[in-house]
Design a protein around this motif. Structure first.
Motif, short mmCIF file in Angstrom:
data_model
loop_
_atom_site.label_atom_id
_atom_site.label_comp_id
_atom_site.label_asym_id
_atom_site.label_seq_id
_atom_site.Cartn_x
_atom_site.Cartn_y
_atom_site.Cartn_z
N LEU A 165 -21.92 55.37 95.06
CA LEU A 165 -22.60 55.45 96.29
C LEU A 165 -22.07 54.07 96.82
O LEU A 165 -21.42 53.30 96.30
N VAL A 166 -22.14 54.25 98.33
CA VAL A 166 -21.87 52.93 99.35
C VAL A 166 -23.12 52.90 99.74
O VAL A 166 -23.97 53.48 100.27
N ALA A 167 -23.32 51.41 100.18
CA ALA A 167 -24.64 50.71 100.58
C ALA A 167 -24.86 51.11 101.91
O ALA A 167 -26.02 51.40 102.43
N TRP A 168 -23.96 51.44 102.71
CA TRP A 168 -24.16 51.92 104.16
C TRP A 168 -24.28 53.37 104.33
O TRP A 168 -24.24 53.84 105.73
N LYS A 169 -24.21 54.21 103.30
CA LYS A 169 -24.41 55.60 103.61
C LYS A 169 -25.57 56.32 102.79
O LYS A 169 -25.45 57.15 102.19
N LEU A 170 -26.57 55.55 102.76
CA LEU A 170 -27.93 55.96 101.81
C LEU A 170 -28.67 56.84 102.48
O LEU A 170 -29.32 57.73 101.91
N GLY A 171 -28.70 56.90 103.73
CA GLY A 171 -29.64 57.90 104.65
C GLY A 171 -31.14 57.57 104.27
O GLY A 171 -31.73 56.53 103.72
N LEU A 172 -31.70 58.83 103.80
CA LEU A 172 -33.14 58.84 103.59
C LEU A 172 -32.92 58.22 102.30
O LEU A 172 -34.16 57.65 102.09
N ALA A 173 -32.36 58.38 101.24
CA ALA A 173 -32.48 57.67 100.13
C ALA A 173 -32.56 56.19 100.10
O ALA A 173 -33.63 55.84 99.47
N GLY A 174 -32.18 55.42 100.86
CA GLY A 174 -32.43 54.17 101.14
C GLY A 174 -33.66 53.86 101.51
O GLY A 174 -34.43 52.84 100.94
N LEU A 175 -34.36 54.67 102.42
CA LEU A 175 -35.67 54.42 102.69
C LEU A 175 -36.69 54.95 101.69
O LEU A 175 -37.76 54.15 101.33
N LEU A 176 -36.40 55.88 101.07
CA LEU A 176 -37.30 56.54 100.28
C LEU A 176 -37.37 55.96 98.65
O LEU A 176 -38.30 56.26 98.07
N VAL A 221 -38.38 69.30 101.72
CA VAL A 221 -37.04 70.02 101.07
C VAL A 221 -36.00 69.21 100.39
O VAL A 221 -35.62 69.21 99.46
N TRP A 222 -35.80 67.99 101.40
CA TRP A 222 -34.75 67.20 100.82
C TRP A 222 -35.31 66.20 99.66
O TRP A 222 -34.39 66.41 98.67
N LEU A 223 -36.38 65.91 99.59
CA LEU A 223 -36.98 65.58 98.47
C LEU A 223 -36.89 66.46 97.10
O LEU A 223 -36.75 66.05 95.92
N GLN A 224 -37.32 67.61 97.49
CA GLN A 224 -37.22 68.46 96.41
C GLN A 224 -35.95 68.79 95.80
O GLN A 224 -35.76 68.78 94.66
N ARG A 225 -34.75 68.80 96.58
CA ARG A 225 -33.67 69.02 96.08
C ARG A 225 -32.96 67.66 95.39
O ARG A 225 -32.43 67.58 94.43
N HIS A 226 -33.38 66.23 96.12
CA HIS A 226 -32.70 65.20 95.35
C HIS A 226 -33.51 64.28 94.43
O HIS A 226 -32.90 63.52 93.83
#
Lengths: 363, 374
Positions: free
Chosen positions: A263-274, A354-359
């Protein structure tokens, strides 16, 4: 023994106070020279200390106080004298002078054999003793460690460990400023290929930073058959902050992207928030949105629909179904969830679920 | 050199199955391509061969040796990746030799292998250079060289051309094909690019969602796709799919749709008869749609009047987009076509090339003239 202004930490380094090991050694050597037993002046001695100071080195309990200033702080030792002997001011001054001379000699020896401090060594102590960022920076300044240039903190975690791993990485990334092997992990601070920080260069820098994942992952796989996960922190010049960040990335990967090479720290998208939200709260949200009744077919339909920017014809084509079939399925989603995926606000809510369901592996 | 055998291989991450019951025999010296969209399991399959992913269940053989529990370094394979990382401070020679040094190969043997690989790849003149002084194509050659010097039983290539620009990619595609004939080694090659798959592979495995959809030669995949996914994935632009009802009128079978009425050819009657009065999917490739006067005249029953939405001149041909019953259709017409955007135009579907698929299963209904490759 030492000045204690209340800010002292129990870190074992004693940088602003006389080194306790030196004081012990001083006591041993004083005994060899004078035949008297000395020990560091402790807090319990405080009441009599006042008395001693008033009588300029000799107290009523016939104790000798050895007291002088060193580079690291005030050295204070005390010794009970043998019964029947009353030490005068002269004895006290002579013992202090002897102590000062021995202590100076000890300091010279300590400096001569003291190991040089490095970023790697400092990290080791900081991790073991769980320092905070401010204290780490303070110690780095005290040890006069060299300033780091702009670069990327990188953590490499290998499924198996082989002794050749550090050698491969050192050769692959010779421009590292910090290279620390710790418990089968490798932490590096890799100098950026350019020190330019202009906006138009930052993108280039980030592309290079991101490429480190594949470079390291592939090289270890190809050269040694080792499966590694690689975590790259944001470009920075602060080591401790970078070290903490890459370890946070490990947690996010475990939770949201278990199959990824890193992972790179600047491409976390929703994961960084959630990642900041508790798994229970996320699970509740997902259940509330999707219910248990949304079939895998409807989930796949929604995912494809979102992947094709809510385009009915593109989604129908991608799913090899007629557009009317797709519309029927989207109606079913509305019926089950109460959210109509063809409306923007509802689509956002469903997308998240749906994103959460997948990830989210924890949900 | 060795072949590979997968027997009921399954890969799971927790409860998530990413490769389902994978059965495949790859022959010695075969160039096999794994192709499919992102997330189909092709790279995971490759990594299972390399030993970088554990096999959840099933058996994997390299030659006659069961390798499920063999460490990656002992599998005698070499990998080439999309991002061709090289050691920046080492010369090309040292880059190629480094892996062999790690394996404690004698110096003289290393020298022989590096010189030989450099000769094969035509990079002998670059051996003293550092990676920074090389072009993208030259670097990729060095990366290939690093794999060749190992003299492995199997080469594994994971999208090795994806990072190259379009022109170089075409060039390197040909180079790799040439190389594999010189090396006479088994190659397993992963790509998401169907053109790469079609042009390089002896056989292609088309995967989706962790399942093998079809294993076949490139031309069999194109001419005889097993299902709608393969039919849509192989070929560019992809096959058009139209929902039709199959009806029997005047002794012939017809494909009926609000936008057209097309006859099926007589040779398909037997296979299609069970579907009479049912809905099926009619598949037609863009290159099986014509608009030249001679073809239209010879096949008046196959003509459909369409409204051209978009026209893309590609030089040698035109891509013409139109809709039939709200389904988008693409035709790949000759550059001499008179089709004009936003105007009506007559095209004819070559019904000899039509494919039919079951609505429910999405499997092809009939594959006339199909012969298995092996």
């Amino acid at each position: 023994m030492k000045k204690n202004d209340g800010s002292q930490r129990d870190d074992g380094l004693q940088l602003n106070e006389p080194n306790p090991f030196l004081l012990q050694e001083l006591c041993t050597r004083l005994k060899q020279e004078s035949g008297l037993e000395f020990s560091p002046w402790t807090a319990q001695d405080a009441p009599s200390r006042l008395t001693v100071l008033q009588s300029d080195g000799v107290d009523k309990d016939i104790r000798i106080l050895l007291r002088f200033n060193s580079e690291e702080g005030e050295v204070e030792l005390a010794s009970l004298v043998p019964e029947g002997i009353v030490p005068g001011k002269l004895v006290s001054r002579l013992v202090s002078a002897l102590g000062r001379a021995i202590y100076a000699e000890l300091q010279r020896e300590a400096k001569q054999f003291a190991p040089t401090w490095t970023w790697e060594k400092l990290l080791g102590v900081a991790v073991e003793q769980q320092w905070d960022e401010a204290f780490f920076e303070q110690k780095a300044t005290e040890y006069a460690l060299p300033m780091l240039p702009l670069g990327f903190p990188v953590l490499i975690r290998c499924q198996n460990w082989r002794s050749e791993i550090p050698m491969v990485i050192e050769n692959l990334l010779p421009q590292h400023d910090v290279f620390w092997v710790y418990r089968q992990e490798l932490f590096l601070f890799v100098r950026a290929e350019t020190s330019e920080t202009r906006t138009d260069k930052i993108d280039e820098l980030l592309v290079w930073g991101k490429s480190l994942i594949q470079q390291i992952h592939n090289m270890l796989a190809d050269e040694l058959g080792i499966l590694a996960s690689v975590y790259v922190g944001s470009p920075c010049d602060g080591l401790w902050q970078g070290y903490k960040e890459v370890h946070q990335l490990v947690k996010l990967q475990t939770r949201f992207f278990p199959g990824e090479a890193g992972l790179v720290a600047w491409k976390l998208g929703l994961a960084g928030l959630l990642g900041e939200i508790s798994p229970t709260a996320i699970q509740h949200y997902r259940q509330e949105m999707l219910k248990e009744r949304l079939s895998p077919e409807l989930i796949e339909t929604l995912e494809t629909y979102f992947a094709h920017d809510l385009s009915i014809s593109e989604t129908a084509r991608a799913l090899f179904i007629h557009r009317n079939t797709l519309l029927y399925r989207l109606d079913r989603v509305t019926e089950f969830t109460g959210y109509n995926p063809r409306e923007f606000a509802a689509a956002v809510q469903l997308y998240l679920a749906v994103w959460l369901q997948r990830h989210d592996q924890k949900a | 050199m060795a072949g590979l055998t997968f027997k009921n291989v399954v890969k799971k991450y927790d409860q998530n199955v990413v490769v389902h019951d994978f059965n495949l025999e790859i022959k010695d010296k075969e160039f096999l391509v794994l192709v499919g969209p992102s997330g189909c399991g092709k790279t995971t399959t490759l990594r299972m061969i390399a030993g970088l992913e554990e096999i959840t269940s099933g058996e994997l053989y390299i030659g006659d040796r069961l390798v499920n529990d063999v460490a990656p370094k002992d599998r005698d394979i070499a990998m080439v990746f999309q991002s061709y990382a090289l050691y920046p401070h080492m010369s090309v020679y040292e880059n190629m030799a480094f892996g062999l040094k790690l394996r404690k190969i004698p110096k003289a043997e290393i020298e022989r292998r590096v010189r030989e690989a450099a000769h094969i790849l035509d990079i002998e003149h670059l051996l003293e250079r550092k990676p920074k002084a090389l072009s993208g194509g030259q670097r990729q050659r060095v990366a290939l060289g690093r794999a060749i010097v190992r003299e492995p039983q199997v080469f594994l290539m994971d999208e090795p051309l994806s990072n190259l620009d379009a022109k170089l990619r075409v060039q390197m595609r040909a180079e790799i094909s040439k190389l594999r004939h010189r090396l006479q080694t088994t190659v397993v090659y992963v790509t998401h690019d169907q053109t790469e798959a079609m042009t390089m592979g002896d056989r292609i495995v088309v995967m989706k969602d962790g399942y093998i959809h079809q294993v076949d030669t490139p031309m069999n995949l194109y001419n005889h796709p097993k299902n709608m996914f393969v039919a849509g994935f192989i070929g560019s632009p992809s096959m058009n799919f139209l929902k039709v009802k199959l009806v029997e009128e005047k002794g012939r079978l017809w494909l009926v749709n609000p936008a057209f009425h097309l006859p099926s050819i007589e040779e398909r009657r037997e296979a299609l008869t069970p579907y009479v009065n049912k809905e099926i999917i009619f598949g037609i490739r863009p290159e099986a749609i014509y608009d030249d006067a001679a073809f239209l005249e010879a096949n008046p029953d196959w003509v459909v009047d369409v409204h051209v939405d978009v026209l893309e001149p590609m030089g040698a041909e035109h891509y013409v987009y139109f809709s039939l019953n709200e389904e988008n259709v693409i035709a790949r017409l000759d550059a001499t076509s008179q089709a004009k955007v936003l105007q009506r135009h007559k095209v004819a579907f070559d019904m000899n090339m039509a494919r039919y698929f079951d609505m429910e299963t999405q499997e092809v209904i009939h594959r006339p003239g199909y012969q298995t490759a092996y």
